[in-house]
Design a protein around this motif. Sequence first.
Motif, PDB file in Angstrom:
ATOM      1  N   GLU A 149       0.827  -1.212   0.000  1.00 34.98           N
ATOM      2  CA  GLU A 149       0.000   0.000   0.000  1.00 34.98           C
ATOM      3  C   GLU A 149       0.865   1.268   0.000  1.00 34.98           C
ATOM      4  N   ALA A 150       1.970   1.250   0.768  1.00 37.94           N
ATOM      5  CA  ALA A 150       2.848   2.423   0.842  1.00 37.94           C
ATOM      6  C   ALA A 150       3.497   2.700  -0.519  1.00 37.94           C
ATOM      7  N   LEU A 151       3.972   1.644  -1.190  1.00 35.76           N
ATOM      8  CA  LEU A 151       4.632   1.823  -2.486  1.00 35.76           C
ATOM      9  C   LEU A 151       3.643   2.274  -3.564  1.00 35.76           C
ATOM     10  N   ILE A 152       2.431   1.710  -3.521  1.00 34.90           N
ATOM     11  CA  ILE A 152       1.404   2.130  -4.481  1.00 34.90           C
ATOM     12  C   ILE A 152       1.044   3.596  -4.258  1.00 34.90           C
ATOM     13  N   SER A 153       0.867   3.977  -2.992  1.00 38.81           N
ATOM     14  CA  SER A 153       0.531   5.377  -2.678  1.00 38.81           C
ATOM     15  C   SER A 153       1.655   6.320  -3.099  1.00 38.81           C
ATOM     16  N   TYR A 154       2.897   5.870  -2.901  1.00 33.75           N
ATOM     17  CA  TYR A 154       4.041   6.695  -3.297  1.00 33.75           C
ATOM     18  C   TYR A 154       4.067   6.875  -4.816  1.00 33.75           C
ATOM     19  N   ALA A 155       3.785   5.779  -5.550  1.00 30.61           N
ATOM     20  CA  ALA A 155       3.749   5.863  -7.016  1.00 30.61           C
ATOM     21  C   ALA A 155       2.634   6.803  -7.477  1.00 30.61           C
ATOM     22  N   ILE A 156       1.472   6.717  -6.819  1.00 34.90           N
ATOM     23  CA  ILE A 156       0.347   7.601  -7.171  1.00 34.90           C
ATOM     24  C   ILE A 156       0.724   9.058  -6.918  1.00 34.90           C
ATOM     25  N   MET A 157       1.439   9.309  -5.790  1.00 31.53           N
ATOM     26  CA  MET A 157       1.864  10.669  -5.494  1.00 31.53           C
ATOM     27  C   MET A 157       2.831  11.190  -6.556  1.00 31.53           C
ATOM     28  N   GLN A 158       3.756  10.331  -7.011  1.00 29.81           N
ATOM     29  CA  GLN A 158       4.707  10.732  -8.054  1.00 29.81           C
ATOM     30  C   GLN A 158       3.990  11.026  -9.372  1.00 29.81           C
ATOM     31  N   ILE A 159       3.005  10.192  -9.703  1.00 26.25           N
ATOM     32  CA  ILE A 159       2.219  10.419 -10.927  1.00 26.25           C
ATOM     33  C   ILE A 159       1.489  11.753 -10.840  1.00 26.25           C
ATOM     34  N   SER A 160       0.882  12.021  -9.667  1.00 25.58           N
ATOM     35  CA  SER A 160       0.167  13.280  -9.462  1.00 25.58           C
ATOM     36  C   SER A 160       1.120  14.470  -9.594  1.00 25.58           C
ATOM     37  N   MET A 161       2.333  14.322  -9.029  1.00 24.58           N
ATOM     38  CA  MET A 161       3.327  15.395  -9.117  1.00 24.58           C
ATOM     39  C   MET A 161       3.699  15.668 -10.575  1.00 24.58           C
ATOM     40  N   CYS A 162       3.891  14.601 -11.358  1.00 29.73           N
ATOM     41  CA  CYS A 162       4.236  14.774 -12.773  1.00 29.73           C
ATOM     42  C   CYS A 162       3.087  15.423 -13.544  1.00 29.73           C
ATOM     43  N   LYS A 163       1.855  15.022 -13.226  1.00 31.46           N
ATOM     44  CA  LYS A 163       0.690  15.607 -13.905  1.00 31.46           C
ATOM     45  C   LYS A 163       0.588  17.103 -13.615  1.00 31.46           C
ATOM     46  N   LYS A 164       0.909  17.483 -12.353  1.00 28.62           N
ATOM     47  CA  LYS A 164       0.877  18.906 -12.001  1.00 28.62           C
ATOM     48  C   LYS A 164       1.952  19.673 -12.773  1.00 28.62           C
ATOM     49  N   GLY A 165       3.106  19.036 -12.955  1.00 28.28           N
ATOM     50  CA  GLY A 165       4.162  19.660 -13.735  1.00 28.28           C
ATOM     51  C   GLY A 165       3.747  19.849 -15.190  1.00 28.28           C
ATOM     52  N   ILE A 166       3.088  18.817 -15.746  1.00 31.24           N
ATOM     53  CA  ILE A 166       2.585  18.919 -17.121  1.00 31.24           C
ATOM     54  C   ILE A 166       1.553  20.033 -17.224  1.00 31.24           C
ATOM     55  N   GLN A 167       0.687  20.134 -16.182  1.00 32.65           N
ATOM     56  CA  GLN A 167      -0.352  21.160 -16.190  1.00 32.65           C
ATOM     57  C   GLN A 167       0.255  22.567 -16.159  1.00 32.65           C
ATOM     58  N   VAL A 168       1.325  22.744 -15.374  1.00 36.22           N
ATOM     59  CA  VAL A 168       1.997  24.048 -15.310  1.00 36.22           C
ATOM     60  C   VAL A 168       2.524  24.444 -16.683  1.00 36.22           C
TER      61      VAL A 168
END
Length: 409
Positions: free
Chosen positions: A379-398
């Motif tokens: 669960e921790a690794l999946i959540s960490y991966a989801i957080m990284q994906i979200s961070m990249c999406k925010k970068g793309i959005q910027v």
Amino acid sequence: MIGGVNSDMNNGDFSTHSPFQTLLRKMEINVAEAEKRTGKNTVNMQETYTVYLIEIRPAETVPEGGTPATPDTLWRRYSEFELLRTYLLVTYPYIIIPPLPEKRAEFVWHKLAADNLDPDFVERRRVGLENFLLRVASHPVLSNDKIFFLFLTEVSTQVDSRLKSLSAMFRVKNPDKRFTALKHYSDELNTVISQLLRVRVKVADRLYGVYKVHGNYGRVFSEWSAIEKEMGDGLQSAGHHMDTYAASIDDILEEEEHYADQLKEYLFYTDAVRSVCRKHELIQYELEIVAQDLVHKKQQKEELATGTVRIFSLKGMTSKLFGQESQEQRESRLAALEQSIQEGEETLKEKNTECHEFVQTAWEDIERFKEQKDKDLREALISYAIMQISMCKKGIQVWSNAKECFNKM
């Protein structure tokens, strides 16, 4: 009656409850807040320390519109949590005791404060201490311990005098392959998680720099906009997006610390696993010493009965120099040896039973721990991966927003 729980307990167990019913089913437990205090220590020196507020209340359904029961509260220092865990380690050597959060910050990226009185560190430790209490309170055996219950409910807890060090090393002749493999796995898991945390620190440092450098884009675009008429508004807006992007890294890395703390918990769990393995080595070592002593006594009896000495001994040399002992002396020694052998056989039987029971109960808890570990780390690794994906999406959005600004110029 404290917090709705019967405090009439017997030798560490709630006498009126099944051992499979955990304390968490009967009460809610929270570490609600932390507070910095100043006082004198044992050597009369002034010191600053942190205390944590434990709240407990009955786990009962509150009617709609009703008011929850007022919680019972008390303050505890981190050192008291350490004392509790040491007590649990000694009292339940066959159980993998949940770890405490780190006493001082480790594996932190250099922009984050490592001071153990830093508010962010204290908050993460508060969450970790609450998690420790919840893990103990949900364990089928630990949750029914009397000292643990008193730790939650009594201002002054006299912890059992059985606290002692089990750090000695023993060389076991016939180690249990399962525990040897478990100890090896625990060492390797410790190494892997340590490496993972170090990699994460390096990535965080690099990422922090990359994000903050984007602030330079914002400054340059803002300066550029001042000399442009048609393009000015677009450049200014793009610069604001870059500033926002640069500032977002602080919250991102703070969120990452939460996932790092989850990994650290299992880094510390590896010590708890090794502690169980060491206790098994101690029991096995004691068993082998008793067995070896029994073999030696039986050999002595045979030599005394037959008059044949197989190995060099001081008694054998004495007999050759000063003559054989009388029949009465020999019979007296034989009777004493026989008595000692009977006692040794009884002790060996007890040690065999102790070792068998330890292996059985320890392995049950190890299997429970393995399931918990796999679930938590997945669960921790999946959540960490989801957080990284979200961070990249925010970068793309910027950058998408910046692109729109450039299109409007």
